[in-house]
Design a protein around this motif. Structure first.
Motif, mmCIF file in Angstrom:
data_model
loop_
_atom_site.group_PDB
_atom_site.id
_atom_site.type_symbol
_atom_site.label_atom_id
_atom_site.label_comp_id
_atom_site.label_asym_id
_atom_site.label_seq_id
_atom_site.Cartn_x
_atom_site.Cartn_y
_atom_site.Cartn_z
ATOM 1 N N LEU A 70 0.392 -0.875 -0.100
ATOM 2 C CA LEU A 70 0.128 -0.171 0.304
ATOM 3 C C LEU A 70 0.580 1.248 0.039
ATOM 4 N N ALA A 71 1.780 1.262 1.045
ATOM 5 C CA ALA A 71 2.680 1.881 0.884
ATOM 6 C C ALA A 71 3.420 2.590 -1.066
ATOM 7 N N GLY A 72 3.915 1.638 -1.275
ATOM 8 C CA GLY A 72 4.495 1.862 -2.585
ATOM 9 C C GLY A 72 3.253 2.251 -3.254
ATOM 10 N N LEU A 73 1.909 1.296 -3.353
ATOM 11 C CA LEU A 73 1.071 2.080 -4.611
ATOM 12 C C LEU A 73 0.651 3.633 -4.490
ATOM 13 N N SER A 74 0.901 4.244 -2.644
ATOM 14 C CA SER A 74 0.626 5.653 -2.347
ATOM 15 C C SER A 74 1.518 6.609 -2.993
ATOM 16 N N GLY A 114 2.392 9.995 -10.079
ATOM 17 C CA GLY A 114 2.194 10.045 -11.419
ATOM 18 C C GLY A 114 2.918 8.888 -12.238
ATOM 19 N N HIS A 115 2.999 8.043 -11.647
ATOM 20 C CA HIS A 115 3.491 6.601 -12.634
ATOM 21 C C HIS A 115 2.649 6.049 -12.124
ATOM 22 N N LEU A 116 1.264 5.883 -12.349
ATOM 23 C CA LEU A 116 0.625 4.739 -12.833
ATOM 24 C C LEU A 116 -0.651 5.662 -13.590
ATOM 25 N N SER A 117 -0.616 5.319 -14.595
ATOM 26 C CA SER A 117 -1.617 6.043 -15.920
ATOM 27 C C SER A 117 -3.040 5.990 -15.566
ATOM 28 N N THR A 118 -4.329 6.875 -16.098
ATOM 29 C CA THR A 118 -5.021 6.343 -16.136
ATOM 30 C C THR A 118 -6.143 5.433 -16.060
ATOM 31 N N GLU A 119 -5.474 4.736 -17.110
ATOM 32 C CA GLU A 119 -6.000 3.031 -17.732
ATOM 33 C C GLU A 119 -5.364 2.453 -15.820
ATOM 34 N N GLN A 120 -4.882 2.058 -15.882
ATOM 35 C CA GLN A 120 -3.904 1.758 -14.644
ATOM 36 C C GLN A 120 -4.563 1.883 -12.921
ATOM 37 N N LEU A 121 -4.969 3.097 -13.414
ATOM 38 C CA LEU A 121 -5.569 3.620 -12.018
ATOM 39 C C LEU A 121 -7.590 3.264 -12.114
ATOM 40 N N ALA A 122 -8.126 3.066 -13.057
ATOM 41 C CA ALA A 122 -8.986 2.513 -13.720
ATOM 42 C C ALA A 122 -9.669 0.887 -13.085
ATOM 43 N N ARG A 167 -6.530 10.654 -8.043
ATOM 44 C CA ARG A 167 -5.082 10.369 -7.903
ATOM 45 C C ARG A 167 -5.088 10.333 -6.112
ATOM 46 N N ALA A 168 -4.666 12.024 -6.907
ATOM 47 C CA ALA A 168 -4.427 11.945 -4.510
ATOM 48 C C ALA A 168 -5.068 11.833 -3.704
ATOM 49 N N ALA A 169 -6.296 11.263 -3.726
ATOM 50 C CA ALA A 169 -7.553 10.212 -2.834
ATOM 51 C C ALA A 169 -6.529 9.143 -2.715
ATOM 52 N N LEU A 170 -6.605 8.706 -3.413
ATOM 53 C CA LEU A 170 -5.445 7.350 -3.854
ATOM 54 C C LEU A 170 -4.247 6.675 -3.024
ATOM 55 N N ALA A 171 -3.691 8.263 -3.036
ATOM 56 C CA ALA A 171 -2.164 7.909 -3.229
ATOM 57 C C ALA A 171 -2.398 8.306 -1.231
ATOM 58 N N THR A 172 -3.740 9.118 -0.724
ATOM 59 C CA THR A 172 -3.498 9.328 1.108
ATOM 60 C C THR A 172 -4.281 8.317 1.528
ATOM 61 N N TRP A 173 -5.383 7.875 0.935
ATOM 62 C CA TRP A 173 -6.144 6.763 0.863
ATOM 63 C C TRP A 173 -5.014 5.682 1.300
ATOM 64 N N SER A 174 -4.119 5.195 0.604
ATOM 65 C CA SER A 174 -3.608 4.098 0.144
ATOM 66 C C SER A 174 -2.304 4.379 1.722
ATOM 67 N N ARG A 175 -1.799 5.545 1.195
ATOM 68 C CA ARG A 175 -0.937 6.063 2.563
ATOM 69 C C ARG A 175 -1.319 5.689 3.540
ATOM 70 N N THR A 176 -2.286 6.286 4.565
ATOM 71 C CA THR A 176 -2.685 6.206 5.725
ATOM 72 C C THR A 176 -3.164 5.203 6.050
ATOM 73 N N LEU A 177 -3.572 4.177 5.250
ATOM 74 C CA LEU A 177 -3.849 1.761 5.444
ATOM 75 C C LEU A 177 -2.983 1.786 5.778
ATOM 76 N N ALA A 178 -1.764 2.438 5.359
ATOM 77 C CA ALA A 178 -0.352 1.362 5.354
ATOM 78 C C ALA A 178 0.577 1.620 6.531
ATOM 79 N N ASP A 179 0.006 3.076 6.743
ATOM 80 C CA ASP A 179 0.559 3.444 7.869
ATOM 81 C C ASP A 179 0.258 3.219 9.365
ATOM 82 N N HIS A 180 -1.395 2.845 9.103
ATOM 83 C CA HIS A 180 -2.318 1.930 10.217
ATOM 84 C C HIS A 180 -2.000 0.406 10.198
#
Length: 74
Positions: free
Chosen positions: A28-32, A38-46, A56-69
């Motif tokens: 999850l930290a790596g995903l964040s 910006g290394h993930l394309s729109t298609e990959q995010l989809a 993109r920003a919401a996914l980065a924040t969510w995945s970082r928060t969950l990784a930290d938790h």
């Protein structure tokens, strides 16, 4: 009485082994980092968003928060 009743959605308890939780936290930290950089394309995010690209920003924040938790509770 305060705390005598909980109203909300109740899910089945999910348990992970320590090694799996540590691995998921790292993933999850790596995903964040990838989402934020910006290394993930729109298609990959989809694909990650189940067909619809998440913000993109919401996914980065969510995945970082969950990784930290997860990491903090190992």
């Amino acid at each position: 009485m305060p705390g005598s009743m909980t109203i909300g959605h109740t899910d089945t308890l999910v348990m992970l082994g320590h090694d799996d939780a540590a691995r998921l936290s790292s993933l999850l930290a790596g995903l964040s980092a990838l989402a934020a950089s910006g290394h993930l394309s729109t298609e990959q995010l989809a694909v990650l968003g189940g067909g619809e690209a998440p913000d993109r920003a919401a996914l980065a924040t969510w995945s970082r928060t969950l990784a930290d938790h997860l990491r903090d509770h190992l």
